[in-house]
Write a protein that holds these residues in place. Structure first.
Motif, PDB file in Angstrom:
ATOM      1  N   ASN A 100       0.836  -1.390  -0.032  1.00 32.19           N
ATOM      2  CA  ASN A 100      -0.091  -0.049  -0.066  1.00 32.19           C
ATOM      3  C   ASN A 100       0.925   1.181  -0.140  1.00 32.19           C
ATOM      4  O   ASN A 100       1.409   1.569   1.057  1.00 32.19           O
ATOM      5  CB  ASN A 100      -1.023   0.122   1.175  1.00 32.19           C
ATOM      6  CG  ASN A 100      -1.892   1.087   1.128  1.00 32.19           C
ATOM      7  OD1 ASN A 100      -1.863   1.703   0.244  1.00 32.19           O
ATOM      8  ND2 ASN A 100      -2.404   1.411   2.257  1.00 32.19           N
ATOM      9  N   LEU A 101       0.738   1.958  -0.894  1.00 29.46           N
ATOM     10  CA  LEU A 101       1.938   3.187  -1.204  1.00 29.46           C
ATOM     11  C   LEU A 101       1.097   4.333  -0.745  1.00 29.46           C
ATOM     12  O   LEU A 101      -0.029   4.292  -0.806  1.00 29.46           O
ATOM     13  CB  LEU A 101       2.124   3.366  -2.734  1.00 29.46           C
ATOM     14  CG  LEU A 101       2.926   2.311  -3.171  1.00 29.46           C
ATOM     15  CD1 LEU A 101       3.122   2.558  -4.813  1.00 29.46           C
ATOM     16  CD2 LEU A 101       4.628   2.285  -2.704  1.00 29.46           C
ATOM     17  N   SER A 102       1.889   5.193  -0.102  1.00 32.62           N
ATOM     18  CA  SER A 102       1.300   6.507   0.299  1.00 32.62           C
ATOM     19  C   SER A 102       0.749   7.461  -0.933  1.00 32.62           C
ATOM     20  O   SER A 102       1.518   7.315  -2.229  1.00 32.62           O
ATOM     21  CB  SER A 102       2.231   7.212   1.177  1.00 32.62           C
ATOM     22  OG  SER A 102       2.144   6.490   2.377  1.00 32.62           O
ATOM     23  N   SER A 103       0.493   8.366  -0.881  1.00 32.21           N
ATOM     24  CA  SER A 103       0.181   9.491  -1.722  1.00 32.21           C
ATOM     25  C   SER A 103       0.333  10.676  -1.325  1.00 32.21           C
ATOM     26  O   SER A 103      -0.056  10.993  -0.287  1.00 32.21           O
ATOM     27  CB  SER A 103      -0.962   9.304  -2.790  1.00 32.21           C
ATOM     28  OG  SER A 103      -2.300   9.857  -2.249  1.00 32.21           O
ATOM     29  N   CYS A 104       0.767  11.707  -2.309  1.00 27.31           N
ATOM     30  CA  CYS A 104       0.942  13.018  -1.526  1.00 27.31           C
ATOM     31  C   CYS A 104      -0.152  13.945  -2.215  1.00 27.31           C
ATOM     32  O   CYS A 104       0.156  13.995  -3.572  1.00 27.31           O
ATOM     33  CB  CYS A 104       2.419  13.552  -1.666  1.00 27.31           C
ATOM     34  SG  CYS A 104       3.422  13.075  -0.304  1.00 27.31           S
ATOM     35  N   ARG A 105      -0.766  14.645  -1.663  1.00 26.92           N
ATOM     36  CA  ARG A 105      -1.461  15.713  -2.503  1.00 26.92           C
ATOM     37  C   ARG A 105      -0.677  17.016  -2.326  1.00 26.92           C
ATOM     38  O   ARG A 105      -0.057  17.177  -1.557  1.00 26.92           O
ATOM     39  CB  ARG A 105      -2.846  16.010  -1.685  1.00 26.92           C
ATOM     40  CG  ARG A 105      -3.114  16.642  -0.691  1.00 26.92           C
ATOM     41  CD  ARG A 105      -4.592  17.112  -0.424  1.00 26.92           C
ATOM     42  NE  ARG A 105      -5.317  15.824   0.046  1.00 26.92           N
ATOM     43  CZ  ARG A 105      -6.345  15.463  -0.239  1.00 26.92           C
ATOM     44  NH1 ARG A 105      -6.830  16.048  -1.371  1.00 26.92           N
ATOM     45  NH2 ARG A 105      -7.058  14.492   0.174  1.00 26.92           N
ATOM     46  N   ARG A 106      -1.128  18.046  -3.308  1.00 28.58           N
ATOM     47  CA  ARG A 106      -0.299  19.258  -3.319  1.00 28.58           C
ATOM     48  C   ARG A 106      -0.973  20.017  -2.088  1.00 28.58           C
ATOM     49  O   ARG A 106      -2.050  19.967  -2.125  1.00 28.58           O
ATOM     50  CB  ARG A 106      -0.547  19.993  -4.798  1.00 28.58           C
ATOM     51  CG  ARG A 106       0.154  19.204  -5.897  1.00 28.58           C
ATOM     52  CD  ARG A 106       0.045  19.756  -7.002  1.00 28.58           C
ATOM     53  NE  ARG A 106       0.513  19.319  -8.104  1.00 28.58           N
ATOM     54  CZ  ARG A 106       0.078  19.257  -9.517  1.00 28.58           C
ATOM     55  NH1 ARG A 106      -0.993  19.737 -10.000  1.00 28.58           N
ATOM     56  NH2 ARG A 106       0.751  18.670 -10.514  1.00 28.58           N
ATOM     57  N   ARG A 112       5.103  13.418 -10.577  1.00 33.30           N
ATOM     58  CA  ARG A 112       6.198  13.281  -9.947  1.00 33.30           C
ATOM     59  C   ARG A 112       5.911  12.017  -9.222  1.00 33.30           C
ATOM     60  O   ARG A 112       4.664  11.610  -8.714  1.00 33.30           O
ATOM     61  CB  ARG A 112       6.874  14.572  -9.175  1.00 33.30           C
ATOM     62  CG  ARG A 112       6.788  15.653 -10.231  1.00 33.30           C
ATOM     63  CD  ARG A 112       8.239  15.532 -10.903  1.00 33.30           C
ATOM     64  NE  ARG A 112       9.171  15.794 -10.267  1.00 33.30           N
ATOM     65  CZ  ARG A 112       9.770  16.952 -10.080  1.00 33.30           C
ATOM     66  NH1 ARG A 112       9.459  17.908 -10.949  1.00 33.30           N
ATOM     67  NH2 ARG A 112      10.979  17.080  -9.600  1.00 33.30           N
ATOM     68  N   PRO A 113       6.965  11.515  -8.220  1.00 34.99           N
ATOM     69  CA  PRO A 113       6.837  10.316  -7.466  1.00 34.99           C
ATOM     70  C   PRO A 113       5.364  10.626  -6.496  1.00 34.99           C
ATOM     71  O   PRO A 113       5.625  11.468  -5.802  1.00 34.99           O
ATOM     72  CB  PRO A 113       8.057  10.259  -6.533  1.00 34.99           C
ATOM     73  CG  PRO A 113       8.837  10.820  -7.589  1.00 34.99           C
ATOM     74  CD  PRO A 113       8.453  11.792  -8.176  1.00 34.99           C
ATOM     75  N   MET A 114       4.533   9.646  -6.252  1.00 36.31           N
ATOM     76  CA  MET A 114       3.436   9.449  -5.504  1.00 36.31           C
ATOM     77  C   MET A 114       2.571  10.464  -5.439  1.00 36.31           C
ATOM     78  O   MET A 114       1.671  11.127  -4.644  1.00 36.31           O
ATOM     79  CB  MET A 114       4.113   9.575  -3.768  1.00 36.31           C
ATOM     80  CG  MET A 114       4.737   8.097  -3.741  1.00 36.31           C
ATOM     81  SD  MET A 114       5.139   8.066  -1.839  1.00 36.31           S
ATOM     82  CE  MET A 114       5.958   6.545  -1.972  1.00 36.31           C
ATOM     83  N   ARG A 115       2.496  11.515  -6.667  1.00 35.13           N
ATOM     84  CA  ARG A 115       1.579  12.193  -6.927  1.00 35.13           C
ATOM     85  C   ARG A 115       0.065  11.855  -7.191  1.00 35.13           C
ATOM     86  O   ARG A 115       0.104  11.043  -7.709  1.00 35.13           O
ATOM     87  CB  ARG A 115       1.857  13.439  -8.035  1.00 35.13           C
ATOM     88  CG  ARG A 115       0.845  14.342  -8.417  1.00 35.13           C
ATOM     89  CD  ARG A 115       1.805  15.482  -9.278  1.00 35.13           C
ATOM     90  NE  ARG A 115       2.711  16.201  -8.386  1.00 35.13           N
ATOM     91  CZ  ARG A 115       3.338  17.184  -9.159  1.00 35.13           C
ATOM     92  NH1 ARG A 115       3.279  17.393 -10.241  1.00 35.13           N
ATOM     93  NH2 ARG A 115       4.303  17.908  -8.547  1.00 35.13           N
ATOM     94  N   ASP A 140      -8.282   5.039  -7.100  1.00 35.74           N
ATOM     95  CA  ASP A 140      -7.523   5.132  -5.670  1.00 35.74           C
ATOM     96  C   ASP A 140      -6.668   6.269  -5.555  1.00 35.74           C
ATOM     97  O   ASP A 140      -5.846   6.584  -4.789  1.00 35.74           O
ATOM     98  CB  ASP A 140      -6.860   3.851  -5.474  1.00 35.74           C
ATOM     99  CG  ASP A 140      -5.803   3.577  -6.348  1.00 35.74           C
ATOM    100  OD1 ASP A 140      -5.652   4.222  -7.401  1.00 35.74           O
ATOM    101  OD2 ASP A 140      -5.315   2.414  -6.489  1.00 35.74           O
ATOM    102  N   HIS A 141      -6.777   7.283  -6.608  1.00 38.23           N
ATOM    103  CA  HIS A 141      -5.892   8.484  -6.762  1.00 38.23           C
ATOM    104  C   HIS A 141      -4.456   8.111  -6.681  1.00 38.23           C
ATOM    105  O   HIS A 141      -3.748   9.186  -6.632  1.00 38.23           O
ATOM    106  CB  HIS A 141      -6.347   9.273  -5.514  1.00 38.23           C
ATOM    107  CG  HIS A 141      -7.743   9.624  -5.377  1.00 38.23           C
ATOM    108  ND1 HIS A 141      -8.285  10.215  -4.487  1.00 38.23           N
ATOM    109  CD2 HIS A 141      -8.674   9.675  -6.259  1.00 38.23           C
ATOM    110  CE1 HIS A 141      -9.487  10.640  -4.471  1.00 38.23           C
ATOM    111  NE2 HIS A 141      -9.779  10.244  -5.826  1.00 38.23           N
ATOM    112  N   ARG A 142      -4.206   6.846  -6.827  1.00 35.74           N
ATOM    113  CA  ARG A 142      -2.506   6.879  -7.218  1.00 35.74           C
ATOM    114  C   ARG A 142      -2.057   6.842  -8.559  1.00 35.74           C
ATOM    115  O   ARG A 142      -2.378   6.128  -9.346  1.00 35.74           O
ATOM    116  CB  ARG A 142      -2.142   5.389  -6.791  1.00 35.74           C
ATOM    117  CG  ARG A 142      -2.322   5.241  -5.139  1.00 35.74           C
ATOM    118  CD  ARG A 142      -1.931   3.733  -4.993  1.00 35.74           C
ATOM    119  NE  ARG A 142      -2.787   3.522  -3.717  1.00 35.74           N
ATOM    120  CZ  ARG A 142      -2.894   2.147  -3.272  1.00 35.74           C
ATOM    121  NH1 ARG A 142      -2.547   1.310  -4.140  1.00 35.74           N
ATOM    122  NH2 ARG A 142      -3.543   1.823  -2.208  1.00 35.74           N
TER     123      ARG A 142
END
Lengths: 216, 215
Positions: free
Chosen positions: A2-8, A53-56, A63-65
């Motif tokens: 399960n990867l994390s993701s980062c929102r701006r 970019r990574p995890m954007r 799932d927004h990934r």
């Protein structure tokens, strides 16, 4: 996995500073924003480009990934695991009693660094099993200095680091195989540090020991 | 015919000319100051996160190394945000009932990502690489500040190009011993002398070409 993701920043509603300030302050903010925009490029367009970019995050997938989970059975380049001893710590169906490569001082030093990063939170820096996370309530692991663990081969430790044991999770994702062997070598050094005898030293090392301990 | 301009007009004209120059310069200066201030850069502002993760607690109080979670910081451009499983290495056993951690447990149950808000958001035309900075002895704290004091994470750097170039022009002001890179509270006794020694020892040659960071 399960990867994390980062929102701006700014894509999520945040406390609006203008709503807290009065009308006058709002006018000042607008004026200030205008000055910022006139004296610099507004932070748009090229700052936030239509690329990942990574995890954007992405609206494209449910799932927004943008970083997609690996398809089952995917093997990364160089991760085929042809060298069974190197990747599993097993020699046939039993744990290996040898390391897959020669142990050097540099490797043990690397092992100490990695041990202190990944293992010491629970096992403590000396391997007694009283790390900070254990002091906060995690189940205490056995001490590396127990006779039972001293008698086990390096393959056993490698396997536990790789796959976990009891409540301990596996660390294969966080620590690459060669580093897991380096950590194993450092565990061996920790064990030796409690059970070494002066007779194990060469005469040269003995004289150095006597000199340094008396010179204090 | 009477003179159009009185002698005092000389003074007024000077005032207007120099006053206008000052005003233009002043507006520029104010714009620059606002532009590089935390008001515009967002520095020193803690962002709301799905879980109020505290670097102060995990890094400062428990002493967990940065690399335990940010595993790729030494090898790759991106430091890495840990997968939910990394949180669960400990939190499957401790604080298992804490309501604060429910989003983490939900993420593990459902396989949905935790959606963190990025604190350091460089423009997309900047290609920053963590690994080379670590390898050359730039401490985490040089850019990220002392995270062992941050309950919620905020940034301390303006992340402007001028700020990047300050260090690329004078790396000795920041280069530290490699073994101290991850110690966010470490401060040199004499940074200037140590920095200059290490810059030569580590062959620190920061580039200032456009294409170093922009491509």
């Amino acid at each position: 996995m399960n990867l994390s993701s980062c929102r701006r920043p700014g894509t999520q509603p945040q406390a609006d500073s203008a709503s807290r300030a009065g009308l006058g302050a709002r006018a000042v903010l607008v004026a200030a924003a205008a000055v910022v925009c006139m004296t610099s490029a507004c932070r748009q367009d090229m700052h936030n480009q239509a690329k990942y970019r990574p995890m954007r995050e992405t609206p494209f997938f449910a799932d927004h990934r943008s970083a997609r989970p690996l398809v089952a059975g995917t093997i990364a380049r160089g991760k085929l695991g042809e060298d069974k001893l190197l990747t599993t710590g097993r020699d046939g169906d039993k744990f290996s009693s040898i390391f897959p490569f020669p142990i050097t001082a540099d490797l043990v030093a690397r092992g100490r660094e990695r041990f202190n990063i990944y293992c010491s939170p629970c096992h403590g820096r000396t391997g007694e099993g009283r790390g900070m996370v254990v002091q906060r309530g995690y189940k205490q692991p056995p001490s590396f200095h127990d006779a039972r663990l001293r008698d086990l081969g390096p393959g056993y430790f490698f396997n536990v680091i790789t796959n976990g044991f009891g409540v301990m999770p596996g660390y294969a994702v966080q620590v690459p195989a060669t580093d897991r062997w380096a950590i194993t070598s450092y565990i061996r050094a920790l064990q030796l540090s409690r059970n070494a005898s002066v007779d194990d030293l060469t005469s040269e090392e003995k004289s150095r020991l006597t000199k340094e301990s008396s010179g204090g | 015919m009477a003179q159009v301009f009185k002698p005092s007009s000389n003074t007024y004209s000077k005032l207007v000319i120099f006053g206008a120059l000052l005003a233009v310069g002043g507006v520029g200066l104010v714009g620059y100051l606002i532009n590089t201030s935390p008001f515009n850069t967002g520095a020193y502002m803690a962002h709301a996160q799905p879980v109020p993760f505290s670097h102060k607690h995990h890094n400062g109080e428990l002493g967990i190394d940065c690399r335990y979670c940010h595993t790729s910081v030494e090898e790759s451009a991106f430091a890495g945000i840990p997968p939910t499983q990394t949180c669960m290495n400990c939190h499957s056993q401790i604080w298992t009932e804490a309501p604060m951690l429910e989003p983490v447990r939900a993420s593990l149950r459902t396989g949905q990502s935790l959606e963190w808000t990025r604190v350091h958001d460089l423009p997309d035309f900047v290609y920053f690489n963590h690994s080379i900075h670590i390898a050359k002895g730039i401490g985490c704290a040089s850019c990220h500040g002392d995270v062992t004091r941050m309950n919620l994470t905020w940034s301390v750097a303006p992340l402007t190009m001028g700020w990047c170039l300050d260090c690329h022009r004078d790396p000795a002001a920041n280069v530290r011993p490699r073994e101290m890179v991850f110690d966010t509270t470490w401060v040199a006794q004499d940074q200037r002398a140590l920095g200059e020694k290490l810059v030569s020892e580590y062959h620190v040659q920061p580039r200032q070409d456009c294409s170093t960071c922009h491509r």
